[in-house]
Design a protein around this motif. Structure first.
Motif, mmCIF file in Angstrom:
data_model
loop_
_atom_site.group_PDB
_atom_site.id
_atom_site.type_symbol
_atom_site.label_atom_id
_atom_site.label_comp_id
_atom_site.label_asym_id
_atom_site.label_seq_id
_atom_site.Cartn_x
_atom_site.Cartn_y
_atom_site.Cartn_z
ATOM 1 N N PHE A 1 -4.326 39.040 10.535
ATOM 2 C CA PHE A 1 -3.744 39.145 9.200
ATOM 3 C C PHE A 1 -4.420 40.244 8.384
ATOM 4 O O PHE A 1 -3.763 41.014 7.684
ATOM 5 N N VAL A 2 -5.738 40.321 8.476
ATOM 6 C CA VAL A 2 -6.489 41.331 7.720
ATOM 7 C C VAL A 2 -6.086 42.733 8.162
ATOM 8 O O VAL A 2 -5.931 43.638 7.338
ATOM 9 N N ALA A 3 -5.851 42.902 9.457
ATOM 10 C CA ALA A 3 -5.470 44.218 9.974
ATOM 11 C C ALA A 3 -4.071 44.609 9.528
ATOM 12 O O ALA A 3 -3.860 45.705 8.987
ATOM 13 N N TYR A 4 -3.087 43.714 9.718
ATOM 14 C CA TYR A 4 -1.715 44.151 9.443
ATOM 15 C C TYR A 4 -1.331 44.106 7.969
ATOM 16 O O TYR A 4 -0.309 44.666 7.580
ATOM 17 N N LYS A 5 -2.178 43.505 7.112
ATOM 18 C CA LYS A 5 -1.903 43.530 5.676
ATOM 19 C C LYS A 5 -2.682 44.627 4.956
ATOM 20 O O LYS A 5 -2.633 44.740 3.737
ATOM 21 N N ARG A 6 -3.385 45.454 5.715
ATOM 22 C CA ARG A 6 -4.269 46.443 5.089
ATOM 23 C C ARG A 6 -3.517 47.381 4.150
ATOM 24 O O ARG A 6 -3.935 47.601 3.006
ATOM 25 N N ALA A 7 -2.417 47.949 4.606
ATOM 26 C CA ALA A 7 -1.670 48.882 3.756
ATOM 27 C C ALA A 7 -1.166 48.196 2.494
ATOM 28 O O ALA A 7 -1.170 48.786 1.405
ATOM 29 N N ALA A 8 -0.741 46.944 2.618
ATOM 30 C CA ALA A 8 -0.213 46.228 1.458
ATOM 31 C C ALA A 8 -1.290 45.993 0.405
ATOM 32 O O ALA A 8 -1.007 46.021 -0.802
ATOM 33 N N PHE A 9 -2.529 45.774 0.837
ATOM 34 C CA PHE A 9 -3.624 45.565 -0.105
ATOM 35 C C PHE A 9 -4.161 46.886 -0.650
ATOM 36 O O PHE A 9 -4.520 46.976 -1.822
ATOM 37 N N GLU A 10 -4.227 47.905 0.191
ATOM 38 C CA GLU A 10 -4.821 49.170 -0.241
ATOM 39 C C GLU A 10 -3.836 50.051 -1.006
ATOM 40 O O GLU A 10 -4.237 50.783 -1.911
ATOM 41 N N ARG A 11 -2.550 49.998 -0.625
ATOM 42 C CA ARG A 11 -1.539 50.841 -1.281
ATOM 43 C C ARG A 11 -0.316 49.999 -1.641
ATOM 44 O O ARG A 11 0.776 50.201 -1.090
ATOM 45 N N PRO A 12 -0.491 49.043 -2.540
ATOM 46 C CA PRO A 12 0.596 48.103 -2.843
ATOM 47 C C PRO A 12 1.856 48.775 -3.383
ATOM 48 O O PRO A 12 2.961 48.257 -3.205
ATOM 49 N N GLU A 13 1.705 49.932 -4.026
ATOM 50 C CA GLU A 13 2.872 50.609 -4.587
ATOM 51 C C GLU A 13 3.713 51.290 -3.502
ATOM 52 O O GLU A 13 4.877 51.647 -3.736
ATOM 53 N N GLN A 14 3.182 51.456 -2.303
ATOM 54 C CA GLN A 14 3.888 52.133 -1.213
ATOM 55 C C GLN A 14 4.350 51.188 -0.116
ATOM 56 O O GLN A 14 5.350 51.457 0.559
ATOM 57 N N ALA A 15 3.642 50.114 0.093
ATOM 58 C CA ALA A 15 3.943 49.219 1.215
ATOM 59 C C ALA A 15 5.210 48.409 0.946
ATOM 60 O O ALA A 15 5.419 47.916 -0.175
ATOM 61 N N PRO A 16 6.070 48.240 1.954
ATOM 62 C CA PRO A 16 7.271 47.420 1.772
ATOM 63 C C PRO A 16 6.905 45.943 1.649
ATOM 64 O O PRO A 16 5.835 45.510 2.103
ATOM 65 N N VAL A 17 7.791 45.173 1.047
ATOM 66 C CA VAL A 17 7.575 43.729 0.914
ATOM 67 C C VAL A 17 7.835 43.084 2.277
ATOM 68 O O VAL A 17 8.932 43.177 2.824
#
Length: 284
Positions: free
Chosen positions: A211-227
């Motif tokens: 979970f930590v690996a595949y949610k990285r972009a969502a946590f680090e770049r929330p304005e860019q990552a898809p929902v």
């Protein structure tokens, strides 16, 4: 193989596309036709039509009401079933709802497998989902060719309803981890350490779950990552977990705190945001 997919939300659409691109014949039904069209599969006008066209019917819907609505009525899944058809119910719903759906399916001489999944859209695309399946083992063997196109692991966990129970247990941990990760990042940021620095350490530490690996972009770049998994659906899951806990007499203090936080984030207007936006709420 010919597979009908009922429900073309994020996960249902991704599964339909993965199945089609892997060589299966796929027909899709969704209440909003445009979402079904976007999968590139054949389109059914009703859930009944979709179910009638396949030996395996995969259902992926948002909640209990949507599931029971899709199964019922003259144009519902059940009305289209033939004897011997296997329905694979992948939605995250109450175990009692699964059992009720299985009864309706059984009245047609068909069988329902309770088969919720663990994983996100990217894992669907890679064929790396985990299925937790309740129901007859012999019927699971019949649909394995389809599930193997979607899954890294398929666990047979018991009778119908057991899959839903295990899925809620898994999501108890997922949602607790989401909150713990959000809190940790906010703590470090408030103390002057950049989020990306903290995440690099977490992703290479003892807590580096998938979970930590595949949610990285969502946590680090929330304005860019898809929902990938919206907070309103997290709140729905946590409500189901609370209902089951009350029914069986299980104490769930951590889950209760997580639910309070998520409900507050949804009330603050973040319901449509990805679950990683819990860190945004906690930082506000």
């Amino acid at each position: 193989m010919r597979v009908a997919v009922v429900g073309a939300g994020r996960m249902g659409a991704a599964m339909a596309i993965r199945l089609r691109e892997s060589g299966a014949e796929v027909v899709v039904y969704n209440r909003t036709r445009d979402k079904a069209v976007a999968t590139g599969a054949a389109i059914a006008g009703t859930a009944r039509e979709a179910a009638a066209s396949a030996d395996t019917v995969l259902v992926s819907l948002a909640d209990d009401a949507a599931v029971l609505g899709a199964y019922s009525g003259p144009d519902g899944v059940v009305a289209g079933l033939r004897a011997g058809t296997v329905v694979v119910e992948t939605s995250t719903i109450d175990p009692d709802t699964v059992r009720r759906a299985a009864e309706l399916v059984g009245e047609r001489g068909a069988v329902l497998l309770d088969a919720p999944v663990s994983g996100s859209v990217p894992l669907v695309q890679q064929g790396q989902l985990t299925f937790m399946v309740g129901g007859p083992a012999a019927d699971l063997d019949r649909v394995r060719p389809a599930l193997d196109l979607l899954a890294k692991q398929v666990f047979h966990v018991g009778q119908v309803g057991s899959g839903a129970v295990v899925k809620l247990a898994v999501n108890t941990v997922v949602h607790a981890l989401n909150q713990a990760l959000s809190e940790a990042l906010v703590l470090a940021e408030r103390a002057g350490v950049p989020r990306t620095t903290t995440y690099e350490v977490l992703a290479n530490s003892a807590v580096a779950a998938p979970f930590v690996a595949y949610k990285r972009a969502a946590f680090e770049r929330p304005e860019q990552a898809p929902v990938a998994f919206s907070l309103d659906l997290v709140a729905k899951d946590l409500g189901l977990i609370r209902q089951l806990a009350e029914r069986v007499g299980a104490e769930m203090p951590q889950s209760a705190v997580t639910r309070e936080t998520v409900v507050a984030a949804v009330a603050a207007g973040l319901g449509a945001a990805d679950m990683a936006a819990l860190s945004t709420y906690l930082a506000s």
